[in-house]
Design an enzyme around this catalytic site. Structure first.
Site, mmCIF file in Angstrom:
data_model
loop_
_atom_site.group_PDB
_atom_site.id
_atom_site.type_symbol
_atom_site.label_atom_id
_atom_site.label_comp_id
_atom_site.label_asym_id
_atom_site.label_seq_id
_atom_site.Cartn_x
_atom_site.Cartn_y
_atom_site.Cartn_z
ATOM 1 N N SER A 130 -6.985 -18.389 -16.649
ATOM 2 C CA SER A 130 -7.156 -20.060 -16.671
ATOM 3 C C SER A 130 -8.397 -20.468 -16.573
ATOM 4 C CB SER A 130 -6.234 -20.440 -15.679
ATOM 5 O OG SER A 130 -5.006 -19.975 -15.636
ATOM 6 N N HIS A 196 -9.571 -24.040 -12.241
ATOM 7 C CA HIS A 196 -9.171 -24.749 -13.693
ATOM 8 C C HIS A 196 -10.477 -25.836 -13.705
ATOM 9 C CE1 HIS A 196 -4.788 -23.876 -13.331
ATOM 10 N NE2 HIS A 196 -5.613 -22.638 -13.494
#
Length: 256
Positions: A130, A196
Protein backbone atom coordinates in the site's frame (compact mmCIF):
# COMPACT_ATOMS: atom_id res chain seq x y z
CA UNK A 1 -16.79 3.59 -4.17
CA UNK A 2 -13.54 2.47 -5.78
CA UNK A 3 -11.71 2.98 -9.09
CA UNK A 4 -11.81 0.31 -11.79
CA UNK A 5 -9.90 2.00 -14.65
CA UNK A 6 -8.66 5.30 -16.00
CA UNK A 7 -8.94 7.00 -19.38
CA UNK A 8 -5.18 7.56 -19.57
CA UNK A 9 -3.53 5.19 -22.07
CA UNK A 10 0.20 4.51 -21.83
CA UNK A 11 2.55 4.63 -24.78
CA UNK A 12 4.71 1.67 -23.79
CA UNK A 13 4.19 -1.77 -22.27
CA UNK A 14 4.44 -1.45 -18.45
CA UNK A 15 6.81 -4.36 -17.92
CA UNK A 16 7.77 -3.25 -14.41
CA UNK A 17 4.13 -2.99 -13.31
CA UNK A 18 3.44 -6.47 -14.67
CA UNK A 19 6.56 -7.83 -12.96
CA UNK A 20 5.66 -6.26 -9.61
CA UNK A 21 2.13 -7.63 -9.82
CA UNK A 22 3.46 -11.10 -10.68
CA UNK A 23 5.95 -11.05 -7.80
CA UNK A 24 3.23 -10.06 -5.35
CA UNK A 25 0.89 -12.82 -6.51
CA UNK A 26 3.68 -15.43 -6.54
CA UNK A 27 4.82 -14.43 -3.04
CA UNK A 28 1.25 -14.62 -1.73
CA UNK A 29 0.76 -18.07 -3.27
CA UNK A 30 4.08 -19.25 -1.81
CA UNK A 31 3.49 -18.45 1.84
CA UNK A 32 -0.24 -19.19 1.69
CA UNK A 33 0.42 -22.71 0.43
CA UNK A 34 3.66 -23.35 2.32
CA UNK A 35 2.62 -22.50 5.88
CA UNK A 36 -0.38 -24.52 7.04
CA UNK A 37 -0.80 -23.22 10.57
CA UNK A 38 -1.22 -19.78 12.09
CA UNK A 39 1.93 -20.29 14.18
CA UNK A 40 4.05 -21.06 11.11
CA UNK A 41 2.68 -18.03 9.28
CA UNK A 42 3.33 -15.86 12.34
CA UNK A 43 6.98 -16.93 12.39
CA UNK A 44 7.22 -16.10 8.69
CA UNK A 45 5.80 -12.63 9.36
CA UNK A 46 8.24 -12.14 12.24
CA UNK A 47 11.10 -12.75 9.81
CA UNK A 48 9.99 -10.68 6.83
CA UNK A 49 7.26 -8.23 7.93
CA UNK A 50 8.02 -4.67 9.03
CA UNK A 51 8.06 -4.49 12.85
CA UNK A 52 8.77 -0.88 13.89
CA UNK A 53 10.52 -1.68 17.16
CA UNK A 54 13.05 -3.86 15.31
CA UNK A 55 14.09 -1.13 12.85
CA UNK A 56 17.00 0.49 14.69
CA UNK A 57 19.06 1.89 11.83
CA UNK A 58 21.85 -0.68 12.11
CA UNK A 59 20.16 -4.02 11.41
CA UNK A 60 16.89 -5.61 10.36
CA UNK A 61 16.40 -3.09 7.55
CA UNK A 62 15.51 -5.73 4.95
CA UNK A 63 11.83 -5.89 6.10
CA UNK A 64 11.40 -2.37 4.71
CA UNK A 65 11.68 -4.09 1.33
CA UNK A 66 10.34 -7.61 1.90
CA UNK A 67 7.17 -6.40 3.65
CA UNK A 68 6.15 -4.66 0.41
CA UNK A 69 5.58 -8.07 -1.21
CA UNK A 70 3.47 -9.59 1.58
CA UNK A 71 -0.26 -9.30 2.14
CA UNK A 72 -2.72 -10.35 4.81
CA UNK A 73 -5.27 -11.93 2.47
CA UNK A 74 -6.33 -12.16 -1.14
CA UNK A 75 -8.60 -9.10 -1.01
CA UNK A 76 -5.75 -7.05 0.50
CA UNK A 77 -3.52 -8.19 -2.35
CA UNK A 78 -6.17 -7.68 -5.06
CA UNK A 79 -6.98 -4.15 -3.91
CA UNK A 80 -3.35 -3.05 -3.96
CA UNK A 81 -2.71 -4.63 -7.35
CA UNK A 82 -5.84 -3.01 -8.81
CA UNK A 83 -4.57 0.44 -7.81
CA UNK A 84 -1.08 -0.37 -9.13
CA UNK A 85 -2.53 -1.53 -12.45
CA UNK A 86 -4.68 1.60 -12.86
CA UNK A 87 -2.07 4.21 -11.96
CA UNK A 88 1.29 2.49 -12.40
CA UNK A 89 1.36 2.09 -16.17
CA UNK A 90 1.21 5.84 -16.79
CA UNK A 91 3.94 6.57 -14.24
CA UNK A 92 6.17 3.92 -15.81
CA UNK A 93 5.40 5.39 -19.24
CA UNK A 94 6.51 8.86 -18.11
CA UNK A 95 9.55 7.78 -16.06
CA UNK A 96 10.90 4.82 -17.97
CA UNK A 97 11.19 1.26 -16.73
CA UNK A 98 14.19 1.37 -14.38
CA UNK A 99 13.49 4.85 -12.94
CA UNK A 100 9.92 3.79 -12.21
CA UNK A 101 11.11 0.66 -10.40
CA UNK A 102 13.46 2.74 -8.25
CA UNK A 103 10.66 5.26 -7.65
CA UNK A 104 8.27 2.49 -6.56
CA UNK A 105 10.76 0.93 -4.16
CA UNK A 106 11.77 4.33 -2.75
CA UNK A 107 8.12 5.22 -2.16
CA UNK A 108 7.54 1.94 -0.35
CA UNK A 109 10.64 2.27 1.81
CA UNK A 110 9.79 5.90 2.58
CA UNK A 111 6.26 4.90 3.55
CA UNK A 112 7.67 2.20 5.83
CA UNK A 113 10.02 4.63 7.56
CA UNK A 114 7.19 7.10 8.14
CA UNK A 115 5.09 4.29 9.60
CA UNK A 116 7.97 3.37 11.92
CA UNK A 117 8.38 7.02 12.95
CA UNK A 118 4.64 7.23 13.79
CA UNK A 119 5.07 4.58 16.49
CA UNK A 120 8.65 3.30 16.83
CA UNK A 121 7.79 1.10 19.82
CA UNK A 122 5.11 -0.95 18.03
CA UNK A 123 5.57 -4.74 17.91
CA UNK A 124 2.77 -5.20 15.34
CA UNK A 125 4.01 -6.69 12.02
CA UNK A 126 3.13 -4.50 9.04
CA UNK A 127 2.77 -5.88 5.51
CA UNK A 128 1.49 -4.77 2.14
CA UNK A 129 2.36 -2.82 -0.98
CA UNK A 130 0.00 0.00 0.00
CA UNK A 131 2.74 2.51 0.82
CA UNK A 132 4.51 2.02 -2.50
CA UNK A 133 1.23 2.11 -4.43
CA UNK A 134 0.27 5.28 -2.55
CA UNK A 135 3.51 6.81 -3.84
CA UNK A 136 2.47 5.94 -7.39
CA UNK A 137 -0.86 7.66 -6.75
CA UNK A 138 0.89 10.76 -5.41
CA UNK A 139 3.01 11.01 -8.54
CA UNK A 140 -0.02 10.43 -10.75
CA UNK A 141 -1.86 13.29 -9.06
CA UNK A 142 0.99 15.69 -9.82
CA UNK A 143 1.31 14.73 -13.49
CA UNK A 144 -2.32 14.04 -14.43
CA UNK A 145 -4.63 15.84 -11.99
CA UNK A 146 -7.53 15.99 -14.45
CA UNK A 147 -7.23 12.52 -15.97
CA UNK A 148 -10.59 10.77 -15.89
CA UNK A 149 -11.00 7.85 -13.47
CA UNK A 150 -13.94 5.47 -13.73
CA UNK A 151 -15.45 4.84 -10.31
CA UNK A 152 -17.78 2.00 -9.41
CA UNK A 153 -20.38 3.27 -6.95
CA UNK A 154 -22.29 0.67 -4.94
CA UNK A 155 -25.23 1.78 -2.79
CA UNK A 156 -27.03 -1.32 -1.53
CA UNK A 157 -28.73 -2.42 -4.80
CA UNK A 158 -27.65 0.58 -6.91
CA UNK A 159 -24.62 0.04 -9.15
CA UNK A 160 -23.20 2.74 -11.39
CA UNK A 161 -19.90 3.48 -13.12
CA UNK A 162 -19.08 7.13 -13.69
CA UNK A 163 -15.96 9.15 -14.48
CA UNK A 164 -14.47 11.79 -12.16
CA UNK A 165 -11.19 13.77 -12.30
CA UNK A 166 -8.14 12.15 -10.73
CA UNK A 167 -7.67 15.06 -8.32
CA UNK A 168 -11.12 14.41 -6.84
CA UNK A 169 -10.75 10.64 -6.48
CA UNK A 170 -7.17 10.81 -5.17
CA UNK A 171 -7.93 13.83 -2.98
CA UNK A 172 -10.82 12.03 -1.28
CA UNK A 173 -8.66 8.93 -0.81
CA UNK A 174 -5.79 10.95 0.68
CA UNK A 175 -8.17 12.83 2.97
CA UNK A 176 -9.57 9.55 4.28
CA UNK A 177 -6.07 8.24 4.96
CA UNK A 178 -5.02 11.44 6.74
CA UNK A 179 -8.11 11.41 8.95
CA UNK A 180 -7.44 7.77 9.69
CA UNK A 181 -3.85 8.68 10.64
CA UNK A 182 -5.12 11.16 13.21
CA UNK A 183 -7.60 8.73 14.73
CA UNK A 184 -5.69 5.45 14.74
CA UNK A 185 -3.25 3.81 17.13
CA UNK A 186 -0.52 1.99 15.14
CA UNK A 187 0.36 -0.09 18.19
CA UNK A 188 -3.05 -1.79 17.99
CA UNK A 189 -2.70 -2.98 14.38
CA UNK A 190 -5.28 -2.42 11.67
CA UNK A 191 -4.73 -0.16 8.67
CA UNK A 192 -1.30 1.52 8.47
CA UNK A 193 -2.73 4.96 7.67
CA UNK A 194 0.56 6.79 8.21
CA UNK A 195 2.23 4.51 5.66
CA UNK A 196 -0.48 5.40 3.13
CA UNK A 197 -0.31 9.14 3.83
CA UNK A 198 3.48 9.13 3.97
CA UNK A 199 3.87 7.02 0.83
CA UNK A 200 1.60 9.39 -1.08
CA UNK A 201 3.68 12.39 0.05
CA UNK A 202 6.96 10.66 -0.82
CA UNK A 203 5.72 9.75 -4.30
CA UNK A 204 4.46 13.28 -4.89
CA UNK A 205 7.80 14.80 -3.86
CA UNK A 206 9.86 12.31 -5.88
CA UNK A 207 7.84 13.18 -9.00
CA UNK A 208 8.47 16.94 -8.74
CA UNK A 209 11.80 16.78 -10.68
CA UNK A 210 10.05 15.00 -13.57
CA UNK A 211 7.18 17.49 -13.45
CA UNK A 212 9.64 20.39 -13.56
CA UNK A 213 11.49 18.73 -16.44
CA UNK A 214 8.18 18.59 -18.33
CA UNK A 215 7.76 22.32 -17.73
CA UNK A 216 6.12 22.50 -14.30
CA UNK A 217 3.17 24.91 -14.37
CA UNK A 218 3.64 25.30 -18.15
CA UNK A 219 3.09 21.55 -18.49
CA UNK A 220 -0.23 21.92 -16.71
CA UNK A 221 -1.04 24.95 -18.84
CA UNK A 222 -0.34 23.00 -22.00
CA UNK A 223 -2.30 19.89 -21.03
CA UNK A 224 -4.81 21.57 -18.66
CA UNK A 225 -4.04 18.74 -16.23
CA UNK A 226 -5.16 16.08 -18.72
CA UNK A 227 -2.93 13.36 -20.16
CA UNK A 228 -0.70 14.71 -22.98
CA UNK A 229 -2.31 12.26 -25.41
CA UNK A 230 -5.90 11.41 -26.45
CA UNK A 231 -7.87 9.86 -23.62
CA UNK A 232 -9.33 6.38 -23.91
CA UNK A 233 -13.05 6.31 -24.67
CA UNK A 234 -15.10 3.42 -23.36
CA UNK A 235 -18.32 2.33 -25.01
CA UNK A 236 -20.44 2.58 -21.89
CA UNK A 237 -20.29 3.69 -18.28
CA UNK A 238 -23.37 1.87 -17.05
CA UNK A 239 -23.76 -1.55 -15.48
CA UNK A 240 -25.79 -3.76 -17.86
CA UNK A 241 -29.39 -4.17 -16.75
CA UNK A 242 -31.80 -7.03 -17.39
CA UNK A 243 -34.35 -6.19 -20.09
CA UNK A 244 -37.98 -5.94 -19.04
CA UNK A 245 -40.73 -7.69 -20.95
CA UNK A 246 -43.45 -5.47 -22.32
CA UNK A 247 -46.08 -7.53 -20.55
CA UNK A 248 -44.61 -6.47 -17.25
CA UNK A 249 -44.15 -10.09 -16.25
CA UNK A 250 -40.95 -10.85 -14.32
CA UNK A 251 -38.35 -12.66 -16.47
CA UNK A 252 -37.72 -14.93 -13.45
CA UNK A 253 -41.34 -16.06 -12.99
CA UNK A 254 -42.16 -19.67 -13.80
CA UNK A 255 -45.15 -21.04 -15.66
CA UNK A 256 -47.55 -22.75 -13.32
Amino acid sequence: MFPIRDHNPSGRTPYVVYTLMTLNFVAFAYYSLTYDTTAELARFYDSYALIPTEIDGTSRLSPLLTSMFMHGGFMHLAGNMLFLWIFGDNMEDEMGHLPFLLFYLASGIGAGLIHVASNPWSHVPTIGASGAVAGVMGGYLLLFPRARIDILLILVIYFRIFAIPAYLMLGVWLGMQFLGSLNSDPSQGGVAYWAHTGGFAVGFLLTIPLWLKRGGPRYWGKTHGHPPHPATKYSTSRIPQLPRKKSGRSPWSKNR
